[in-house]
Design a protein around this motif. Sequence first.
Motif, PDB file in Angstrom:
ATOM      1  N   ALA A 240      -6.853  23.875   6.621  1.00  0.00           N
ATOM      2  CA  ALA A 240      -7.553  23.744   7.897  1.00  0.00           C
ATOM      3  C   ALA A 240      -6.682  24.230   9.057  1.00  0.00           C
ATOM      4  O   ALA A 240      -7.174  24.855  10.007  1.00  0.00           O
ATOM      5  CB  ALA A 240      -7.973  22.291   8.124  1.00  0.00           C
ATOM      6  N   GLU A 241      -5.386  23.977   8.980  1.00  0.00           N
ATOM      7  CA  GLU A 241      -4.476  24.445  10.028  1.00  0.00           C
ATOM      8  C   GLU A 241      -4.421  25.967  10.055  1.00  0.00           C
ATOM      9  O   GLU A 241      -4.316  26.564  11.142  1.00  0.00           O
ATOM     10  CB  GLU A 241      -3.080  23.883   9.798  1.00  0.00           C
ATOM     11  CG  GLU A 241      -2.074  24.261  10.882  1.00  0.00           C
ATOM     12  CD  GLU A 241      -0.681  23.733  10.594  1.00  0.00           C
ATOM     13  OE1 GLU A 241       0.284  24.342  11.086  1.00  0.00           O
ATOM     14  OE2 GLU A 241      -0.554  22.712   9.879  1.00  0.00           O
TER      15      GLU A 241
ATOM     16  N   ALA B 156      -7.426  26.897  12.039  1.00  0.00           N
ATOM     17  CA  ALA B 156      -7.283  26.482  13.437  1.00  0.00           C
ATOM     18  C   ALA B 156      -6.294  27.376  14.184  1.00  0.00           C
ATOM     19  O   ALA B 156      -6.500  27.686  15.366  1.00  0.00           O
ATOM     20  CB  ALA B 156      -6.838  25.026  13.504  1.00  0.00           C
ATOM     21  N   ASP B 157      -5.237  27.804  13.508  1.00  0.00           N
ATOM     22  CA  ASP B 157      -4.236  28.653  14.160  1.00  0.00           C
ATOM     23  C   ASP B 157      -4.801  30.005  14.582  1.00  0.00           C
ATOM     24  O   ASP B 157      -4.291  30.641  15.507  1.00  0.00           O
ATOM     25  CB  ASP B 157      -3.039  28.872  13.231  1.00  0.00           C
ATOM     26  CG  ASP B 157      -2.154  27.640  13.112  1.00  0.00           C
ATOM     27  OD1 ASP B 157      -2.335  26.700  13.907  1.00  0.00           O
ATOM     28  OD2 ASP B 157      -1.299  27.613  12.209  1.00  0.00           O
TER      29      ASP B 157
ATOM     30  N   ARG C 296     -19.145  28.805  11.682  1.00  0.00           N
ATOM     31  CA  ARG C 296     -19.818  27.520  11.485  1.00  0.00           C
ATOM     32  C   ARG C 296     -21.177  27.708  10.825  1.00  0.00           C
ATOM     33  O   ARG C 296     -21.561  26.951   9.933  1.00  0.00           O
ATOM     34  CB  ARG C 296     -19.982  26.794  12.822  1.00  0.00           C
ATOM     35  CG  ARG C 296     -20.388  25.341  12.659  1.00  0.00           C
ATOM     36  CD  ARG C 296     -20.718  24.669  13.983  1.00  0.00           C
ATOM     37  NE  ARG C 296     -20.791  23.225  13.833  1.00  0.00           N
ATOM     38  CZ  ARG C 296     -21.796  22.579  13.231  1.00  0.00           C
ATOM     39  NH1 ARG C 296     -22.826  23.269  12.749  1.00  0.00           N
ATOM     40  NH2 ARG C 296     -21.780  21.262  13.131  1.00  0.00           N
TER      41      ARG C 296
ATOM     42  N   GLN D  91     -14.512  20.884   6.052  1.00  0.00           N
ATOM     43  CA  GLN D  91     -13.286  20.992   6.852  1.00  0.00           C
ATOM     44  C   GLN D  91     -13.376  22.161   7.832  1.00  0.00           C
ATOM     45  O   GLN D  91     -12.952  22.047   8.994  1.00  0.00           O
ATOM     46  CB  GLN D  91     -12.077  21.164   5.931  1.00  0.00           C
ATOM     47  CG  GLN D  91     -11.681  19.919   5.176  1.00  0.00           C
ATOM     48  CD  GLN D  91     -10.327  20.063   4.493  1.00  0.00           C
ATOM     49  OE1 GLN D  91      -9.481  20.842   4.918  1.00  0.00           O
ATOM     50  NE2 GLN D  91     -10.118  19.300   3.428  1.00  0.00           N
ATOM     51  N   VAL D  92     -13.925  23.283   7.371  1.00  0.00           N
ATOM     52  CA  VAL D  92     -14.076  24.447   8.244  1.00  0.00           C
ATOM     53  C   VAL D  92     -14.989  24.113   9.419  1.00  0.00           C
ATOM     54  O   VAL D  92     -14.702  24.457  10.576  1.00  0.00           O
ATOM     55  CB  VAL D  92     -14.617  25.647   7.446  1.00  0.00           C
ATOM     56  CG1 VAL D  92     -15.055  26.776   8.385  1.00  0.00           C
ATOM     57  CG2 VAL D  92     -13.569  26.161   6.468  1.00  0.00           C
TER      58      VAL D  92
ATOM     59  N   VAL E 279     -13.107  22.175  11.975  1.00  0.00           N
ATOM     60  CA  VAL E 279     -12.236  23.014  12.801  1.00  0.00           C
ATOM     61  C   VAL E 279     -13.065  23.747  13.858  1.00  0.00           C
ATOM     62  O   VAL E 279     -12.663  23.839  15.029  1.00  0.00           O
ATOM     63  CB  VAL E 279     -11.462  24.018  11.929  1.00  0.00           C
ATOM     64  CG1 VAL E 279     -10.668  24.992  12.803  1.00  0.00           C
ATOM     65  CG2 VAL E 279     -10.523  23.287  10.973  1.00  0.00           C
ATOM     66  N   CYS E 280     -14.217  24.254  13.453  1.00  0.00           N
ATOM     67  CA  CYS E 280     -15.095  24.936  14.409  1.00  0.00           C
ATOM     68  C   CYS E 280     -15.534  23.990  15.519  1.00  0.00           C
ATOM     69  O   CYS E 280     -15.491  24.343  16.712  1.00  0.00           O
ATOM     70  CB  CYS E 280     -16.327  25.487  13.687  1.00  0.00           C
ATOM     71  SG  CYS E 280     -16.014  26.839  12.537  1.00  0.00           S
TER      72      CYS E 280
ATOM     73  N   ALA F  70     -14.123  21.297  16.610  1.00  0.00           N
ATOM     74  CA  ALA F  70     -13.016  20.935  17.493  1.00  0.00           C
ATOM     75  C   ALA F  70     -12.779  22.033  18.519  1.00  0.00           C
ATOM     76  O   ALA F  70     -12.544  21.760  19.706  1.00  0.00           O
ATOM     77  CB  ALA F  70     -11.751  20.683  16.669  1.00  0.00           C
ATOM     78  N   TRP F  71     -12.826  23.293  18.078  1.00  0.00           N
ATOM     79  CA  TRP F  71     -12.616  24.408  19.008  1.00  0.00           C
ATOM     80  C   TRP F  71     -13.769  24.507  19.996  1.00  0.00           C
ATOM     81  O   TRP F  71     -13.563  24.675  21.197  1.00  0.00           O
ATOM     82  CB  TRP F  71     -12.479  25.711  18.219  1.00  0.00           C
ATOM     83  CG  TRP F  71     -12.050  26.889  19.056  1.00  0.00           C
ATOM     84  CD1 TRP F  71     -10.772  27.316  19.282  1.00  0.00           C
ATOM     85  CD2 TRP F  71     -12.909  27.783  19.783  1.00  0.00           C
ATOM     86  NE1 TRP F  71     -10.780  28.431  20.099  1.00  0.00           N
ATOM     87  CE2 TRP F  71     -12.079  28.738  20.423  1.00  0.00           C
ATOM     88  CE3 TRP F  71     -14.283  27.873  19.955  1.00  0.00           C
ATOM     89  CZ2 TRP F  71     -12.582  29.763  21.207  1.00  0.00           C
ATOM     90  CZ3 TRP F  71     -14.800  28.895  20.750  1.00  0.00           C
ATOM     91  CH2 TRP F  71     -13.945  29.819  21.365  1.00  0.00           C
TER      92      TRP F  71
END
Length: 212
Positions: free
Chosen positions: A30-31, A34-35, A50, A94-95, A98-99, A101-102
Amino acid sequence: MDRSTEFTFGIAWIMSFFHQDWTLDASTEAEAVADQFVEELEPDAVLLVRRDARLLLDGLPSDWITVLWEGCAEGGEYFFRRGRVTDGAEWMRQVIGVCDAWLSRRPDTTTLLGADRYEGRELADEVLSAVEEFRGVLDREVADALAECVRHTPDLAFRLLLRALPMKSASLSPESLYLSEEQYARLAALGKAFHYGEYVVSDIKYLVDTIS
């Protein structure tokens, strides 16, 4: 009607993050995603990721999602063996996390428009024909999973096929999987029908055998 990017997008795009050295830059899967979701990124890029992840979760069983990731991402056969992600469905969740959160940091984010919402349902038979054309060279489970994916989202299935072909070619080293010019032309025509940008299909043009 144009896509928001000239390059590959969605789940097929984040597959490219997982090259052989990705663990040097990120401690978790996931990081690693996110990076790459930098603040300057266009919201459409994240919305497309997403959407793809949601389509897979809603349309395919977890084992098919796992097969698709393993067959279409570099080093995918090792992806779920590290113990941090158990299967394809968990990874898609998880993907999506991350989406979200962004996207939560972008109050200006809207929804996908125009060609970015196009799934090409009427092109399903043509995409399925393309999958079947390469069934003899792809791993059986990958071909089966792609065929199942076509029934739910032809657009994503086609982009994953464009990932599966070079991954299969690389696995055959020192041999290679080659495309005829006629095969590539059919893939390029499908890419045009999906309103893809210039480099989505041409990324695999190096597989074309220009000698025979």
